[in-house]
Scaffold this active site. Sequence first.
Site, short mmCIF file in Angstrom:
data_model
loop_
_atom_site.label_atom_id
_atom_site.label_comp_id
_atom_site.label_asym_id
_atom_site.label_seq_id
_atom_site.Cartn_x
_atom_site.Cartn_y
_atom_site.Cartn_z
N LYS A 157 0.84 -1.20 0.00
CA LYS A 157 0.00 0.00 0.00
C LYS A 157 0.88 1.25 0.00
CE LYS A 157 -2.00 1.86 3.60
NZ LYS A 157 -2.76 2.01 4.84
N ASP A 175 -6.38 0.60 0.60
CA ASP A 175 -6.49 0.84 2.04
C ASP A 175 -7.88 0.39 2.48
OD1 ASP A 175 -8.24 2.80 1.24
OD2 ASP A 175 -7.23 4.44 2.27
#
Length: 266
Positions: A157, A175
């Site tokens: 991420k 996310d």
Amino acid sequence: MSEPVTPPAYTRPAAPRRPARAARLGVPPFDPEESPLARTRRARRTNRELALIHPDAHCELDFTTPLELLVATVLSAQTTDKTVNKVTPTLFARYPDAAAYAGADRAELEEILKPTGFFRAKANSVLGLGQALVERFDGEVPARLEDLVTLPGVGRKTANVVLGNAFGVPGLTVDTHFGRLVRRFGWTGEEDPVKVETEIAELIPKKEWTIFSHRVIFHGRRVCHAKKPACGACGLASWCPSYGIGPVDPQVAEKLVKTPAASDTE
Ligand code: SF4
């Protein structure tokens, strides 16, 4: 000189009169029988609507260099972007490069990071980041995913945030908002972020990945909240199989929508 052209204001499409089948029956919105072509068309249509709803979507962390973005993204775990943006001016001024982080005084660093929570672990990550960058990358932030994920505290991420926003390399940022929304859109039934990323990469053109991620995260922060999505005030209502999991009364839903200033940018 010609007059600047003001784009037309966004007009929200009329919401459906009743909740979608998936929401009515309480079944998961992901339909495994849907053809890949149909799902891709739905995804691209939704992406176009998101672009109209959130023309200002962007990375909400303040930064000027890849290193600043890398550090800010590591610090954003378990806190809001707004909180990170409050501490980073001091942090970036005190530690201008990787060598400065590598040689930082731990107590001083922890004091600066305190407002972001988990400050001991975050100080560890930032110190380790500085050391790893100095030892293995000449103090520079690498521009490849496979290198970025070898750095302490950096997962896919964070790596994709840095690639997409500091290096212009397209990346999907899976996310908590992103995962929740694409599941509500019925684009994937996966919970694992890497599997989600792989599946969504098939639906959205690569050159759109970074801006698409910002649009989805903006929508998650402002409209499609985890607990009470504002379905009755949502511009995606006509295309979303989860329409109806939140209030559909426009007046009730409108009150749930967060303005950019009020959004928690978590
Ligand atoms: S707010 Fe409701 S209609 Fe809009 S995307 Fe979320 S679940 Fe779908």
